[in-house]
Motif scaffolding. Sequence first.
Motif, short mmCIF file in Angstrom:
data_model
loop_
_atom_site.label_atom_id
_atom_site.label_comp_id
_atom_site.label_asym_id
_atom_site.label_seq_id
_atom_site.Cartn_x
_atom_site.Cartn_y
_atom_site.Cartn_z
N ALA A 81 10.85 6.73 6.11
CA ALA A 81 10.49 8.04 5.56
C ALA A 81 11.67 8.64 4.80
CB ALA A 81 10.03 8.98 6.67
N LEU B 80 8.00 4.47 3.84
CA LEU B 80 6.82 5.07 4.47
C LEU B 80 6.49 6.34 3.69
CD1 LEU B 80 4.76 5.22 6.81
CD2 LEU B 80 6.48 6.45 8.13
N THR B 81 5.32 6.34 3.08
CA THR B 81 5.01 7.38 2.10
C THR B 81 3.73 8.15 2.46
OG1 THR B 81 3.57 5.99 0.76
CG2 THR B 81 5.94 5.82 0.35
N HIS B 82 3.56 9.27 1.80
CA HIS B 82 2.28 9.99 1.91
C HIS B 82 1.12 9.07 1.55
CE1 HIS B 82 3.95 13.90 2.67
NE2 HIS B 82 4.75 13.82 1.63
N TYR C 2 0.89 5.81 1.75
CA TYR C 2 0.60 4.82 2.79
C TYR C 2 -0.30 5.44 3.85
CZ TYR C 2 1.19 1.63 6.73
OH TYR C 2 0.94 0.78 7.77
N VAL C 3 0.06 6.64 4.31
CA VAL C 3 -0.74 7.32 5.32
C VAL C 3 -2.14 7.58 4.79
CG1 VAL C 3 -0.98 9.42 6.69
CG2 VAL C 3 1.27 8.37 6.41
N HIS C 4 -2.21 8.04 3.55
CA HIS C 4 -3.52 8.37 2.98
C HIS C 4 -4.40 7.13 2.89
CE1 HIS C 4 -6.53 10.35 0.59
NE2 HIS C 4 -6.49 9.33 -0.25
N GLU D 263 0.81 -1.23 0.00
CA GLU D 263 0.00 0.00 0.00
C GLU D 263 0.84 1.27 0.00
OE1 GLU D 263 -2.42 -0.43 3.43
OE2 GLU D 263 -4.01 -1.52 2.38
N PHE E 77 11.78 7.16 1.38
CA PHE E 77 10.74 7.81 0.56
C PHE E 77 11.29 9.12 -0.03
CE2 PHE E 77 7.15 11.00 0.82
CZ PHE E 77 6.60 10.67 -0.41
N GLY E 78 12.07 9.85 0.76
CA GLY E 78 12.65 11.11 0.30
C GLY E 78 13.97 10.94 -0.44
#
Lengths: 382, 382
Positions: A292, A369-371, A373-375, A258, A295-296
Motif C-alpha cells: 500500500a 496494493l491499490t484501490h 485491486y480491491v475494487h 489486476e 501505491f502511495g
Amino acid sequence: MSVTAAKGFEASGVEAGLKSSGGLDLALVVNRGPLMNAAAVFTSNRALANPIIWSKQVIADGTVSAIVLNSGGANCFTGAQGFQVTHATAEAVGSALDVSSGDVLVCSTGLIGDQLPLDKLLPAVAVAAAALGDHGDEASRAIMTTDSKPKRSIRLGNGYTVGGMAKGAGMLAPGLATMLVVITTDVVLSSAELDIALRSATRVSFDRLDSDGCMSTNDQVSLLASGASEVEPPLDAFTAVLTEVCLDLAEQLQGDAEGASHDIRIEVTGAATEDDAVEVGRSIARNNLFKAAIFGNDPNWGRVLAAIGTTDAAFDPYDVDVSMNGVRVCHEGAPDRPRTDVDLTNRRVDLLVDLKSGTATATILTNDLTHDYVHENSAYSS
Amino acid sequence: MSVTAAKGFEASGVEAGLKSSGGLDLALVVNRGPLMNAAAVFTSNRALANPIIWSKQVIADGTVSAIVLNSGGANCFTGAQGFQVTHATAEAVGSALDVSSGDVLVCSTGLIGDQLPLDKLLPAVAVAAAALGDHGDEASRAIMTTDSKPKRSIRLGNGYTVGGMAKGAGMLAPGLATMLVVITTDVVLSSAELDIALRSATRVSFDRLDSDGCMSTNDQVSLLASGASEVEPPLDAFTAVLTEVCLDLAEQLQGDAEGASHDIRIEVTGAATEDDAVEVGRSIARNNLFKAAIFGNDPNWGRVLAAIGTTDAAFDPYDVDVSMNGVRVCHEGAPDRPRTDVDLTNRRVDLLVDLKSGTATATILTNDLTHDYVHENSAYSS
C-alpha cells in the motif's frame, strides 16, 4: 503466433458463450508431431480444480496430442458433475481430432464453484477443431479473464523455436501463480528431458512471481514438443531459451496484474542460501502495508524491515541495507539517505535488500496494493 | 478508568508534541504497590524496536514500577541514538518517581525509522509525573495512533479488579498484533504466576487477531499487579477474568481496524488439532481475495477453499463444509445453498469452516480489505 510459432502446431480460439462479457473463451492447441512429447507443472494448492486432477493423469505418460483451455469458469469445487464436464470435454477433443482423450490436457480458469455448461462447451470444441490453423493469437485471447491484453512470447534457439502464451491477472502467487501457460517447441527432446527443462525454467520465473500472495486452484504450465525441427539441442541450451520465454511471460503477467499501478522488482542479495533470499523476498511481496505504501509512492522502508523480521532466514536485522530505485534509505538497520530522495512515480520500482550474510541472491516480482485491486476483487463474482 | 480501575495504580496522559496531528501522545502508568509484580509478552518479529529491546531487560526480574508509552514514533530502526532515547526516557521516569529506571517499561508506537525528539519527550515525562492520578482515560487516549477511539476494559474478580487499555489499528497480526496493551490488577500473585496467566490469556485473544497479516516491531502486552486488594485468587480463576479483558480489548481492536468495513469471525471446527484449526483460520484471514470479496458483500466461498488448500493441516479439501452467516454455501467441497441466500451487508460476518477431521476448534478475528485500508496505509508516513 505464440503457440503456433514452432513447427508442428496448430491452434484456434473461438467463442463458446462461457464468459458473461462475451468474446473468445475456448482455445485449442494441437501437436501435429511427429513427436507428442510433453511435460507439465501444476499448482501446489491442495485444493485442485477438476481439469488439474484430469491433466495430472494425462501427463503421467509424457504423451500429449492436444490441450483445450477455457475461460469463463474454473470448474473447481464442482463435485463429481464437474469432473464429468472435464472428462467429456477431453473426449470431445479426442473425437474431433481422432486422438485418445487420455492424451488431451484440459485447463479451465474463472470463478470457483460454478458448473461449466456442457451444452455450450461441446459444440464449441467442434468449432475450434474445424478452425485449427496458425491462430496462436486467437488462442492467446481466448484464455483471457481479467487480463487486459494477451501475453505471448517467442524465442529462437539454434534451429528451433520456443513459443508460448499465458493468462493471469489475479491470484498470482508462487507454486504456481494463478495462470495458465502453454509453451510449444519443435525440438527433439524426450518427455523426461522436457520435464527437467520446464521445472528448471518455472522455478526461477513463474514461481518467483507473487502478485497478491493468493495461490490458485487451477494453475498449469504445459510444454509440448513436436520434434518437427528435427533439431536435438543440448538440454542446458534449450533450458536457457525456455527460461527466457518463461521470464518474458512472467513479466507480462506482472505488468497486467489486476489493478496494479506499480511493478515491483525485489532483489535480495547477500543471503546465506537461495532459499533464504526467496523467503525474504516473498515476505516483502506479501506485506500489505509495504504494498500500500508503494501505491502511495511512499518509500516506507520500515515496513520492509518489519516484513523480513518475520522470516527464519539467516541475517541480522540491524545489519541490513535497503535501497529503493538506487537510493540507500536504510544502512545497517538505521536511516540513511532521506525518504524524499526516492522518486516512486514510475510504474517500475526496484527494491534492493542486502542481507550481508552470504552470496546467494533471488529476485521476486510483485505489484502494489491499490484501490483498483480491491475494487476488481470485491466485484469479481457478480 | 481502564488502567486505574484496580487499586494501587495512577496514570496520566499528556501532550508532548510528538504527533503531527497534535493531542495527547505520552502516557504514564505507575504502580503504587505494595507489590511491584509484573509480566509482559512481546512481538515475535525479529525486527525489534528499541523500547522492546529495553523492556525485555526490565521484565527479566519480574519487577515493574511504571510504564511509559508514547505515540508519534515507533523508535524502531533508529540505531544507537534511538536506544539512547529509550534509555533516557526510562531514566527520566525513574528520576521523577524516585524509582529505578531498570523497573520502568517503555513502549513506543508510530512510524518506523524516525528519531523521537528527546527535547520534547523529557519535559513531557515530568509533566506526566506531576499529573498522575485517576486518569486512565487520558492515558488510553494518549497511546492512540490511527485509532478512532480509545480501547478500555474492566472486569471484576472475586474481591479484585482487572483493567486494561489498548491501542492498535493497523499491522494487526498474531505474535502479537500491532498494538500496545497495559493491564493492571490489584491481586496478590507472583510475577511467575502473572506470566503464566498472561501467556494463557494472550494465546487465545490477541494472538488470534489477524487484521492484515502484518506483524509489528513494537508490540507489547504488559500486566502489572499491585497486590492492593490483598486478595490472592486461584490462578485459573484470575486467568479466566484476565482472558475476558484480553478478548474484550482484542474485539475492540478488530472493530476499529484501519479502513475496515466488516469484522469477520472465522470459526474453524472439526480440526485434528488446535494448531491445525489456527493455521486454517489464519490462511483465510490473510487471503486478500477473500477479504476483498467480503468488502464487496460477495460470499465467494471458492476463495475460502483456495486459501485453506495452501495449508498443511489435516483435512480433505473435498469433504469440507463452509457456512457464511449461517448459510451453508459449500457442502463436501461442492456448491450447496446459493450465494444469493447470504446477506453480508452487516458489519459482522460469521464464517464457519468444518474440516470434519477431529474435534479441535479455533476462532480467528479479522477484517475485510477495503479501499479505505489501502488509502490509509498508502499515505501513513506523509
